[in-house]
Design an enzyme around this catalytic site. Structure first.
Site, short mmCIF file in Angstrom:
data_model
loop_
_atom_site.label_atom_id
_atom_site.label_comp_id
_atom_site.label_asym_id
_atom_site.label_seq_id
_atom_site.Cartn_x
_atom_site.Cartn_y
_atom_site.Cartn_z
CB CYS A 38 43.41 40.59 49.21
SG CYS A 38 44.13 41.93 48.24
CG ASP A 46 39.60 41.72 50.30
OD1 ASP A 46 40.23 42.47 51.07
OD2 ASP A 46 39.95 41.50 49.13
CD GLU A 62 17.92 25.64 49.66
OE1 GLU A 62 17.58 25.72 50.86
OE2 GLU A 62 19.09 25.47 49.29
CD GLU A 81 37.39 45.89 41.39
OE1 GLU A 81 37.63 47.04 41.81
OE2 GLU A 81 38.01 44.90 41.80
#
Length: 127
Positions: A38, A46, A62, A81
Site C-alpha cells: 500500500c 495489499d 507464457e 488503480e
C-alpha cells in the site's frame, strides 16, 4: 529459453506464437497470488485476485513468465488503480492483443472492497 518462446521488450514476460484458428480464441488467467505494498499510510501488503483475459493477435503470454511478472510487484508501493493500469499497459504493449481485459479485486480492508477493471468489458467473465 525454450526455442518456441521469444523475448519481448518487457524484461519478464515471454511470448509464443498463437495457434492458427478460424474463430476468436479467448485466453484467461486467474490468480490470488498478486500482492503489492500500500503506498499510503497503511504501508502493509495489499492482496489481489487478478483476472486477465485476452484475444490474441499473433502472440500468447507464457504462463511461467506471467507468474514472475506478478511476483515482481510484491515489494512495490502502488495503488490498485495504478497497478491495474500498469499491468494493462505492459500486457497491451507486449502481446498487442485484439482485446484485453484486466480485473483486480483487492481484499477487503477496513470493511471496504475495491475492484479495478480496465479494458474490453466484453471479455468480463459471465458477461
Amino acid at each position: 529459453m525454450n526455442k518456441n518462446l521469444r523475448e519481448t521488450s518487457h524484461e519478464i514476460i515471454e511470448v509464443f506464437d498463437a495457434p492458427d484458428s478460424e474463430g476468436d480464441q479467448v485466453y484467461s488467467f486467474k490468480t490470488d497470488e498478486l500482492t503489492a505494498l500500500c503506498p499510503f499510510d497503511f504501508g502493509g501488503p495489499d492482496y489481489y485476485v487478478l483476472t486477465l483475459r485476452y484475444t490474441p493477435t499473433d502472440d500468447c503470454i507464457e504462463s511461467k513468465s506471467l507468474k514472475k511478472y506478478i511476483q515482481s510487484f510484491r515489494d512495490t508501493e502502488i495503488s490498485a488503480e495504478s497497478l491495474g493500469a500498469k499491468m494493462f499497459n505492459t500486457i497491451q504493449k507486449t502481446v498487442e492483443p485484439k482485446k484485453l481485459y484486466v480485473r483486480l479485486e483487492q481484499a477487503r480492508r477496513g470493511g471496504v472492497e475495491e475492484t479495478v477493471e480496465i479494458g474490453d468489458v466484453s471479455l468480463r467473465p459471465n458477461s
